[in-house]
Design a protein around this motif. Sequence first.
Motif, PDB file in Angstrom:
ATOM      1  N   UNK A 186     -71.999 -85.278   9.360  1.00 24.34           N
ATOM      2  CA  UNK A 186     -70.751 -84.999  10.068  1.00 24.34           C
ATOM      3  C   UNK A 186     -70.897 -83.895  11.114  1.00 24.34           C
ATOM      4  N   UNK A 187     -72.117 -83.417  11.328  1.00 17.70           N
ATOM      5  CA  UNK A 187     -72.382 -82.309  12.255  1.00 17.70           C
ATOM      6  C   UNK A 187     -71.627 -81.045  11.855  1.00 17.70           C
ATOM      7  N   UNK A 188     -71.518 -80.808  10.549  1.00 19.45           N
ATOM      8  CA  UNK A 188     -70.912 -79.582  10.039  1.00 19.45           C
ATOM      9  C   UNK A 188     -72.026 -78.570   9.765  1.00 19.45           C
ATOM     10  N   UNK A 189     -71.880 -77.376  10.302  1.00 14.93           N
ATOM     11  CA  UNK A 189     -72.881 -76.332  10.081  1.00 14.93           C
ATOM     12  C   UNK A 189     -72.634 -75.644   8.740  1.00 14.93           C
ATOM     13  N   UNK A 190     -73.692 -75.461   7.971  1.00 17.39           N
ATOM     14  CA  UNK A 190     -73.584 -74.713   6.720  1.00 17.39           C
ATOM     15  C   UNK A 190     -74.949 -74.178   6.322  1.00 17.39           C
ATOM     16  N   UNK A 191     -74.929 -73.320   5.294  1.00 19.33           N
ATOM     17  CA  UNK A 191     -76.164 -72.745   4.778  1.00 19.33           C
ATOM     18  C   UNK A 191     -76.311 -73.120   3.309  1.00 19.33           C
ATOM     19  N   UNK A 223     -81.784 -69.133 -10.393  1.00 20.36           N
ATOM     20  CA  UNK A 223     -81.622 -70.561 -10.116  1.00 20.36           C
ATOM     21  C   UNK A 223     -80.260 -70.977  -9.616  1.00 20.36           C
ATOM     22  N   UNK A 224     -79.378 -70.019  -9.312  1.00 20.63           N
ATOM     23  CA  UNK A 224     -78.052 -70.378  -8.807  1.00 20.63           C
ATOM     24  C   UNK A 224     -78.159 -70.919  -7.383  1.00 20.63           C
ATOM     25  N   UNK A 225     -77.418 -72.004  -7.131  1.00 20.11           N
ATOM     26  CA  UNK A 225     -77.463 -72.658  -5.837  1.00 20.11           C
ATOM     27  C   UNK A 225     -76.054 -72.954  -5.365  1.00 20.11           C
ATOM     28  N   UNK A 226     -75.819 -72.828  -4.060  1.00 20.25           N
ATOM     29  CA  UNK A 226     -74.507 -73.177  -3.512  1.00 20.25           C
ATOM     30  C   UNK A 226     -74.625 -73.406  -2.010  1.00 20.25           C
ATOM     31  N   UNK A 227     -73.619 -74.095  -1.478  1.00 18.04           N
ATOM     32  CA  UNK A 227     -73.508 -74.289  -0.042  1.00 18.04           C
ATOM     33  C   UNK A 227     -72.494 -73.298   0.501  1.00 18.04           C
ATOM     34  N   UNK A 228     -72.812 -72.672   1.621  1.00 16.51           N
ATOM     35  CA  UNK A 228     -71.961 -71.633   2.201  1.00 16.51           C
ATOM     36  C   UNK A 228     -71.498 -72.082   3.580  1.00 16.51           C
ATOM     37  N   UNK A 229     -70.198 -72.232   3.726  1.00 22.80           N
ATOM     38  CA  UNK A 229     -69.602 -72.536   5.030  1.00 22.80           C
ATOM     39  C   UNK A 229     -68.981 -71.258   5.585  1.00 22.80           C
ATOM     40  N   UNK A 230     -69.047 -71.083   6.870  1.00 26.78           N
ATOM     41  CA  UNK A 230     -68.459 -69.903   7.522  1.00 26.78           C
ATOM     42  C   UNK A 230     -69.087 -68.611   7.010  1.00 26.78           C
ATOM     43  N   UNK A 231     -70.368 -68.644   6.717  1.00 31.36           N
ATOM     44  CA  UNK A 231     -71.090 -67.448   6.302  1.00 31.36           C
ATOM     45  C   UNK A 231     -72.366 -67.283   7.099  1.00 31.36           C
ATOM     46  N   UNK A 232     -73.002 -66.132   6.940  1.00 31.65           N
ATOM     47  CA  UNK A 232     -74.272 -65.816   7.604  1.00 31.65           C
ATOM     48  C   UNK A 232     -74.212 -66.059   9.124  1.00 31.65           C
ATOM     49  N   UNK A 233     -73.269 -65.417   9.819  1.00 35.17           N
ATOM     50  CA  UNK A 233     -73.104 -65.719  11.255  1.00 35.17           C
ATOM     51  C   UNK A 233     -74.349 -65.471  12.096  1.00 35.17           C
ATOM     52  N   UNK A 234     -75.092 -64.389  11.789  1.00 37.32           N
ATOM     53  CA  UNK A 234     -76.286 -64.109  12.594  1.00 37.32           C
ATOM     54  C   UNK A 234     -77.360 -65.165  12.344  1.00 37.32           C
TER      55      UNK A 234
END
Length: 321
Positions: free
Chosen positions: A123-128, A136-147
């Motif tokens: 969908x051309x959505x930017x995320x980290x 071992x914790x994993x997650x997707x981050x939206x609107x984070x890590x701007x630099x």
Amino acid sequence: MDRFDNSSETALAWHREGIGAALATVVQTWGSAPRRVGAQLAIGGDGRIEGSVSGGCVEGAVIVEALEAIEAGAHRVLEFGVSDDDAFAVGLACGGTIRVLVEPVGAALPEALLAELVEARANRDALAYEVNLENGERKLVRDGYPHRMRMDRSGFEEDGQTFVAVHNPPLRLIVVGAVHIAQALVPMARIAGYDPVLIDPRDAFGSDARFPGETILQDWPDEAVAKLGLDPRTALVLLTHDPKLDDPALEAALAADVFYIGALGSTRTHAKRVDRMSEAGFTPEQIARIHGPVGLDIGAAGPAEIAVSILAQMTQVLRQG
């Protein structure tokens, strides 16, 4: 992530086919490493691969470790020293050291999380993608890590345990006007990592003969831009000098969140453009986003040098804001 890296999609597909899969990601480098941090390799449970973490230097060892990790159901971190001879074989002057994270899909890396990542990429959505190698914790981050997102820079956070993989959509350049400058700008942009698209309804300009192998839309610019969509990873460059062609695309870009808008023309031409956009209801802040005359002022002479100045300005805005 690399421009055409489909390792995430491939690993998910292999896992769902029952083959088994793991994702190997370069998480750290020292010296002249063959691939940058964030580069990925998908490994199937039957040994098939797609992608690269070293350009061929250590892939064989990574495959062996990945197959063992799939069996064990836990992630592992590998470290390799790339010799000068091996580095030279893939085009580097000297070697280096790389660390590679191997994550079995469905065990260490949950299928649902990877599926959400793949859908966002489509969908051309930017995320980290964030993973803590200690717990071992994993997650997707939206609107984070701007630099990191602005610089396309994956890597470890200060704690040395949290790895952040940037998943930005591919950069895209939309050029309105298949003119001489575009003939220089399009191949330069492709080298710089952009997916270029040309828009020109004039058959004599937007032809395969003038732009072999390129994507050319011969619709009116407003219709073409509507088809393509505009987002924060898109640059729009207007080169026609003709308000009938430039203005509809310009108005669409001013109403969207593209990262760069450039318009060819003299200072006098740009002043008229500003007046037209004001009359169309755009605010001074919106209109100030237009780079006109387009490109950095480097004294460019001729189409190729103007193209260099445009690409340089696009890079400056992308990386520095």
